[in-house]
Design an enzyme around this catalytic site. Sequence first.
Site, PDB file in Angstrom:
ATOM      1  N   GLY A  28       0.782  -1.236   0.000  1.00  0.00           N
ATOM      2  CA  GLY A  28       0.000   0.000   0.000  1.00  0.00           C
ATOM      3  C   GLY A  28       0.809   1.278   0.000  1.00  0.00           C
ATOM      4  O   GLY A  28       0.315   2.332   0.435  1.00  0.00           O
ATOM      5  N   THR A  29       2.054   1.255  -0.493  1.00  0.00           N
ATOM      6  CA  THR A  29       2.831   2.513  -0.507  1.00  0.00           C
ATOM      7  C   THR A  29       2.227   3.519  -1.483  1.00  0.00           C
ATOM      8  O   THR A  29       2.316   4.734  -1.275  1.00  0.00           O
ATOM      9  CB  THR A  29       4.308   2.262  -0.857  1.00  0.00           C
ATOM     10  N   ASN A  30       1.603   3.045  -2.542  1.00  0.00           N
ATOM     11  CA  ASN A  30       0.927   3.979  -3.467  1.00  0.00           C
ATOM     12  C   ASN A  30      -0.360   4.515  -2.851  1.00  0.00           C
ATOM     13  O   ASN A  30      -0.711   5.683  -3.072  1.00  0.00           O
ATOM     14  CB  ASN A  30       0.669   3.313  -4.813  1.00  0.00           C
ATOM     15  N   LYS A  75      -9.858 -15.096   0.123  1.00  0.00           N
ATOM     16  CA  LYS A  75      -9.676 -15.772  -1.174  1.00  0.00           C
ATOM     17  C   LYS A  75     -10.892 -16.625  -1.544  1.00  0.00           C
ATOM     18  O   LYS A  75     -11.168 -16.853  -2.725  1.00  0.00           O
ATOM     19  CB  LYS A  75      -8.388 -16.598  -1.193  1.00  0.00           C
ATOM     20  N   MET A 106      -3.925  -7.447  -7.150  1.00  0.00           N
ATOM     21  CA  MET A 106      -3.392  -8.561  -7.934  1.00  0.00           C
ATOM     22  C   MET A 106      -4.480  -9.530  -8.394  1.00  0.00           C
ATOM     23  O   MET A 106      -4.233 -10.720  -8.590  1.00  0.00           O
ATOM     24  CB  MET A 106      -2.316  -9.293  -7.128  1.00  0.00           C
ATOM     25  N   ARG A 107      -5.684  -9.010  -8.557  1.00  0.00           N
ATOM     26  CA  ARG A 107      -6.771  -9.833  -9.097  1.00  0.00           C
ATOM     27  C   ARG A 107      -7.282  -9.203 -10.392  1.00  0.00           C
ATOM     28  O   ARG A 107      -7.333  -7.967 -10.496  1.00  0.00           O
ATOM     29  CB  ARG A 107      -7.937  -9.895  -8.097  1.00  0.00           C
ATOM     30  N   HIS A 125       1.129   0.295 -13.328  1.00  0.00           N
ATOM     31  CA  HIS A 125       1.960  -0.863 -13.654  1.00  0.00           C
ATOM     32  C   HIS A 125       3.431  -0.463 -13.588  1.00  0.00           C
ATOM     33  O   HIS A 125       3.794   0.598 -14.122  1.00  0.00           O
ATOM     34  CB  HIS A 125       1.595  -1.399 -15.050  1.00  0.00           C
TER      35      HIS A 125
HETATM   36  N1  LIG Z   1      -9.346  -6.468 -16.098  1.00  0.00           N
HETATM   37  C1  LIG Z   1      -8.157  -6.091 -15.560  1.00  0.00           C
HETATM   38  N2  LIG Z   1      -7.872  -6.434 -14.293  1.00  0.00           N
HETATM   39  C2  LIG Z   1      -6.683  -6.040 -13.747  1.00  0.00           C
HETATM   40  C3  LIG Z   1      -5.737  -5.332 -14.513  1.00  0.00           C
HETATM   41  C4  LIG Z   1      -6.077  -4.990 -15.858  1.00  0.00           C
HETATM   42  O1  LIG Z   1      -5.273  -4.344 -16.586  1.00  0.00           O
HETATM   43  N3  LIG Z   1      -7.297  -5.381 -16.344  1.00  0.00           N
HETATM   44  N4  LIG Z   1      -4.499  -5.005 -13.974  1.00  0.00           N
HETATM   45  C5  LIG Z   1      -4.121  -5.823 -12.837  1.00  0.00           C
HETATM   46  C6  LIG Z   1      -2.841  -5.435 -12.174  1.00  0.00           C
HETATM   47  N5  LIG Z   1      -1.774  -6.147 -12.859  1.00  0.00           N
HETATM   48  C7  LIG Z   1      -0.855  -5.402 -13.524  1.00  0.00           C
HETATM   49  O2  LIG Z   1      -0.817  -4.173 -13.447  1.00  0.00           O
HETATM   50  C8  LIG Z   1      -1.695  -7.557 -12.831  1.00  0.00           C
HETATM   51  C9  LIG Z   1      -1.957  -8.232 -11.644  1.00  0.00           C
HETATM   52  C10 LIG Z   1      -1.872  -9.626 -11.621  1.00  0.00           C
HETATM   53  C11 LIG Z   1      -1.526 -10.327 -12.768  1.00  0.00           C
HETATM   54  C12 LIG Z   1      -1.448 -11.814 -12.745  1.00  0.00           C
HETATM   55  O3  LIG Z   1      -0.930 -12.438 -13.649  1.00  0.00           O
HETATM   56  N6  LIG Z   1      -2.007 -12.399 -11.692  1.00  0.00           N
HETATM   57  C13 LIG Z   1      -1.959 -13.877 -11.533  1.00  0.00           C
HETATM   58  C14 LIG Z   1      -1.989 -14.202 -10.047  1.00  0.00           C
HETATM   59  C15 LIG Z   1      -0.778 -13.496  -9.418  1.00  0.00           C
HETATM   60  C16 LIG Z   1      -0.839 -13.591  -7.895  1.00  0.00           C
HETATM   61  O4  LIG Z   1      -1.930 -13.853  -7.341  1.00  0.00           O
HETATM   62  O5  LIG Z   1       0.257 -13.378  -7.310  1.00  0.00           O
HETATM   63  C17 LIG Z   1      -3.146 -14.518 -12.217  1.00  0.00           C
HETATM   64  O6  LIG Z   1      -4.159 -13.814 -12.400  1.00  0.00           O
HETATM   65  O7  LIG Z   1      -3.008 -15.708 -12.512  1.00  0.00           O
HETATM   66  C18 LIG Z   1      -1.265  -9.654 -13.939  1.00  0.00           C
HETATM   67  C19 LIG Z   1      -1.335  -8.260 -13.973  1.00  0.00           C
HETATM   68  C20 LIG Z   1      -5.223  -5.863 -11.812  1.00  0.00           C
HETATM   69  N7  LIG Z   1      -6.416  -6.347 -12.449  1.00  0.00           N
HETATM   70  N1  GAR Z   2       0.883  -5.750 -12.286  1.00  0.00           N
HETATM   71  C1  GAR Z   2       0.469  -4.963 -11.166  1.00  0.00           C
HETATM   72  C2  GAR Z   2       1.648  -4.540 -10.343  1.00  0.00           C
HETATM   73  O1  GAR Z   2       2.682  -5.170 -10.345  1.00  0.00           O
HETATM   74  N2  GAR Z   2       1.450  -3.409  -9.650  1.00  0.00           N
HETATM   75  C3  GAR Z   2       2.506  -2.886  -8.815  1.00  0.00           C
HETATM   76  O2  GAR Z   2       2.323  -3.328  -7.478  1.00  0.00           O
HETATM   77  C4  GAR Z   2       3.027  -2.405  -6.640  1.00  0.00           C
HETATM   78  C5  GAR Z   2       2.141  -2.079  -5.482  1.00  0.00           C
HETATM   79  O3  GAR Z   2       2.920  -1.466  -4.490  1.00  0.00           O
HETATM   80  P1  GAR Z   2       2.192  -0.863  -3.187  1.00  0.00           P
HETATM   81  O4  GAR Z   2       1.290  -1.955  -2.649  1.00  0.00           O
HETATM   82  O5  GAR Z   2       3.332  -0.534  -2.279  1.00  0.00           O
HETATM   83  O6  GAR Z   2       1.411   0.343  -3.639  1.00  0.00           O
HETATM   84  C6  GAR Z   2       3.324  -1.157  -7.486  1.00  0.00           C
HETATM   85  O7  GAR Z   2       4.695  -1.117  -7.836  1.00  0.00           O
HETATM   86  C7  GAR Z   2       2.474  -1.382  -8.719  1.00  0.00           C
HETATM   87  O8  GAR Z   2       3.012  -0.805  -9.898  1.00  0.00           O
END
Ligand SMILES: Nc1nc2c(c(=O)[nH]1)N[C@@H](CN(C=O)c1ccc(C(=O)N[C@@H](CCC(=O)O)C(=O)O)cc1)CN2
Ligand code: GAR
Length: 218
Positions: A28-30, A75, A106-107, A125
């Site tokens: 959550g730093t962002n 989950k 991450m969903r 990203h």
């Molecule tokens: N519909 C969308 N949902 C999300 C997006 C998006 O662009 N469209 N962005 C993601 C965030 N993200 C990249 O920025 C990202 C997050 C997770 C994954 C991924 O491959 N997840 C794995 C599981 C990983 C884990 O649980 O550690 C998976 O789904 O199998 C890719 C990109 C947020 N949602």
């Molecule tokens: N693909 C999505 C992804 O990798 N997002 C990345 O997760 C981090 C969250 O940091 P935070 O929890 O400290 O804000 C950030 O670096 C963001 O770009």
Amino acid sequence: MQAHRAAARAAGEPLEPLKIGVLISGSGTNLQALIDRIADGSLNAKIELVVASRPSAKGLQRAEAAGIQTLTLSKEIYADPIAADEVIAHELLEHGVEYVIMAGYMRMVHAPLLVTFPNRVVNLHPALLPSFTGAHAIADAYERGVKVTGATVHFANAAYDAGPIIAQRPLAVEEGWDIDTLEAHIHEIEHELYPHVVQLLADGRIHVRENLTVAVQE
Ligand SMILES: Nc1nc2c(c(=O)[nH]1)N[C@@H](CN(C=O)c1ccc(C(=O)N[C@@H](CCC(=O)O)C(=O)O)cc1)CN2
Ligand SMILES: NCC(=O)N[C@@H]1O[C@H](COP(=O)([O-])[O-])[C@@H](O)[C@H]1O
């Protein structure tokens, strides 16, 4: 939404704080960067709800410390991802949220959120899309030996990392950086870029063209 804010700005009318919901999964730093910029008066927004995809998200503590309402999903609820997003969309609407800000969420988000908030779900990203998509972008870029990387803010669409790009910031990678140093520098630019983009949204300065590229009035 953006047109209404742009018109009010052009008319010299005061703009209401942009009501946002922030979706997190990790430290959550962002989220903290948004909280801090709102607190110092440099970001015209209000965080109405923080949604965490897991109880272990450290960002929940940041939200609670700032007095922000939270919704924590386990989950199990994601076993039915559509139902999960219906719950999230309902709670965000209940809290009057205008824009959904994903910050390390991450969903995948699905139709209940994307249809309820059209071009109003935003993601951060840690790479220069379309390079290095996915959940491990920083590690992938480091292992590839990139000389330039950076951060991207984009609208979310139905696929991961494929929506219209709003803003990017480059980062020159210096000799001798290890992956932790690289990640720290990427976070540094994210913590400036994300609040800047949310302020652009608050000012109605962002327009998605027919061809799904984005016009930004800086
Ligand atoms: N519909 C969308 N949902 C999300 C997006 C998006 O662009 N469209 N962005 C993601 C965030 N993200 C990249 O920025 C990202 C997050 C997770 C994954 C991924 O491959 N997840 C794995 C599981 C990983 C884990 O649980 O550690 C998976 O789904 O199998 C890719 C990109 C947020 N949602
Ligand atoms: N693909 C999505 C992804 O990798 N997002 C990345 O997760 C981090 C969250 O940091 P935070 O929890 O400290 O804000 C950030 O670096 C963001 O770009």
